[in-house]
Motif scaffolding. Structure first.
Motif, short mmCIF file in Angstrom:
data_model
loop_
_atom_site.label_atom_id
_atom_site.label_comp_id
_atom_site.label_asym_id
_atom_site.label_seq_id
_atom_site.Cartn_x
_atom_site.Cartn_y
_atom_site.Cartn_z
N ASN A 75 -4.55 4.70 9.87
CA ASN A 75 -4.29 4.13 8.54
C ASN A 75 -3.92 5.23 7.53
OD1 ASN A 75 -4.74 1.55 9.42
ND2 ASN A 75 -6.85 1.43 8.65
N GLU A 105 -0.43 5.63 5.44
CA GLU A 105 -0.36 5.85 4.00
C GLU A 105 0.50 7.07 3.67
OE1 GLU A 105 -1.32 4.19 1.24
OE2 GLU A 105 -1.76 2.55 2.62
N ARG A 123 4.02 5.96 3.98
CA ARG A 123 4.43 5.14 2.84
C ARG A 123 4.69 6.01 1.61
NH1 ARG A 123 2.22 2.04 -1.37
NH2 ARG A 123 0.14 2.89 -0.98
N THR A 159 5.69 -0.84 -1.69
CA THR A 159 4.39 -1.48 -1.54
C THR A 159 4.05 -1.61 -0.05
OG1 THR A 159 5.31 -3.72 -1.43
CG2 THR A 159 4.85 -2.82 -3.64
N HIS A 160 2.82 -2.03 0.24
CA HIS A 160 2.43 -2.21 1.64
C HIS A 160 3.25 -3.31 2.29
CE1 HIS A 160 -1.19 -0.10 0.11
NE2 HIS A 160 -1.19 0.42 1.33
N SER A 161 3.55 -4.36 1.53
CA SER A 161 4.35 -5.45 2.08
C SER A 161 5.77 -4.98 2.39
CB SER A 161 4.39 -6.62 1.08
OG SER A 161 5.05 -7.74 1.64
N HIS A 216 6.60 -1.93 2.99
CA HIS A 216 6.47 -0.96 4.07
C HIS A 216 6.57 -1.66 5.43
CE1 HIS A 216 4.09 2.78 5.65
NE2 HIS A 216 5.40 2.96 5.71
N ILE A 237 1.73 0.92 10.82
CA ILE A 237 2.07 0.42 9.48
C ILE A 237 1.59 -1.02 9.33
CG2 ILE A 237 4.01 -0.25 8.00
CD1 ILE A 237 5.46 2.28 9.00
N ASP A 238 1.82 -1.83 10.35
CA ASP A 238 1.36 -3.22 10.31
C ASP A 238 -0.17 -3.29 10.21
OD1 ASP A 238 3.94 -4.07 10.51
OD2 ASP A 238 3.80 -4.75 12.61
N ASN A 291 -2.23 -1.03 9.05
CA ASN A 291 -2.67 -0.55 7.75
C ASN A 291 -2.45 -1.61 6.68
OD1 ASN A 291 -3.54 1.62 5.86
ND2 ASN A 291 -1.44 1.45 5.12
N ALA A 292 -1.32 -2.29 6.74
CA ALA A 292 -1.05 -3.36 5.77
C ALA A 292 -2.07 -4.48 5.91
CB ALA A 292 0.37 -3.91 5.98
N LYS A 336 -5.11 -3.81 4.23
CA LYS A 336 -4.97 -3.90 2.77
C LYS A 336 -4.76 -5.35 2.32
CE LYS A 336 -5.09 0.58 2.00
NZ LYS A 336 -5.23 1.06 3.41
#
Length: 267
Positions: free
Chosen positions: A197, A201, A204, A214-216, A218, A250-251, A253-254, A257
């Motif tokens: 994670n 970050e 990102r 944003t995370h979305s 990303h 990435i998925d 980590n999102a 969040k």
């Protein structure tokens, strides 16, 4: 008013047109006592002599210099030294403002150029910064694809301020994070772990050098890593399967969040 003066007199409408102001403005200045006509016609229309018009021009100059109406009478009645000092001070402010506006115009020119070309570097410089595999036409293609988006506008604004060394720093940062991702994959780091994670970050953050990501967003960017040959080749050159693994972290980590990768949207 004698006959000689009458020959030189002008009605308020003609004076207003010559000064580029409204008759109402001249009436207002008269009411305030800034600049009054020397006479009136039998029909009560204001009549201005050359000296009146000269005073009006001084009032207009002071107004264009930004001097409040309430301060203008003092200047009109001040001695030559005081008027000159005030004009010199106002001129210095004008020069400062002109320099600021010229700089602003240059900045806008650069933004417009960056909006068209993406990177404000000559092709030789681009190849030197981004590497021999770089194709300058990619920026043009990117503009065709995303040129109407808010992200492209943000990218152009940032790009307009960047020189070769700035881009080189971004490239080096991307190379460093890619190498770190590859090593983490080789070490068996699991997507969703604290280490993975943290790496997502960092990735990102690197992406946010181009536009706020944003995370979305990303997640949506990462989808391209496993669908577009250029991205797959770039990541898998560092480590076979790295493109897919990077998407996985990435998925994950999102998701941590609060973003569901399956329903992620471009914000």
């Amino acid at each position: 008013m004698n006959s000689s003066s009458a020959d030189e007199a002008e009605l308020v409408g003609a004076v207003a047109r010559s000064l580029g102001v409204s008759v109402r403005t001249l009436h207002h200045w008269d009411t305030l006592g800034l600049a009054s006509p020397s006479g009136r016609t039998s029909g009560k229309y204001r009549v201005y002599l050359p000296a009146d018009v000269a005073r009006l021009r001084r009032v207009l100059l002071f107004r264009e210099l930004g001097i409040p109406l309430g301060e203008i009478p003092v200047l009109l009645n001040a001695g030559a030294v005081e008027r000159r000092e005030e004009l010199e001070r106002r001129r210095a402010e004008l020069i400062e403002k002109i320099c600021h506006l010229r700089k602003l115009a240059e900045d806008v020119d650069k933004i417009l150029a960056a909006d068209s070309s993406g990177v404000l570097l000559a092709e030789a410089e681009q190849l030197d910064v981004f590497g021999a595999g770089w194709d300058p036409s990619w920026s043009v293609a990117a503009r065709r694809r995303w040129g109407d988006s808010a992200q492209w506008a943000e990218y152009a604004e940032r790009s307009s301020k960047r020189k070769a060394d700035d881009w080189r720093g971004i490239v080096e940062s991307e190379q460093e994070i890619t190498a770190t991702l590859a090593q983490a994959m080789r070490d068996g780091t699991s997507p969703g772990s604290d280490v993975a994670n943290a790496l997502a970050e960092r990735h990102r953050t690197a992406m946010s050098e181009y536009f706020h990501c944003t995370h979305s967003m990303h997640v949506l960017v990462a989808r391209r890593y496993v669908t577009e040959p250029g991205f797959i080749e770039s990541y898998d050159r560092a480590e076979s399967g790295l493109a897919a693994w990077t998407k996985q972290i990435i998925d994950a980590n999102a998701l941590a969040k609060g973003i569901d990768p399956e329903t992620a949207v471009w914000e």
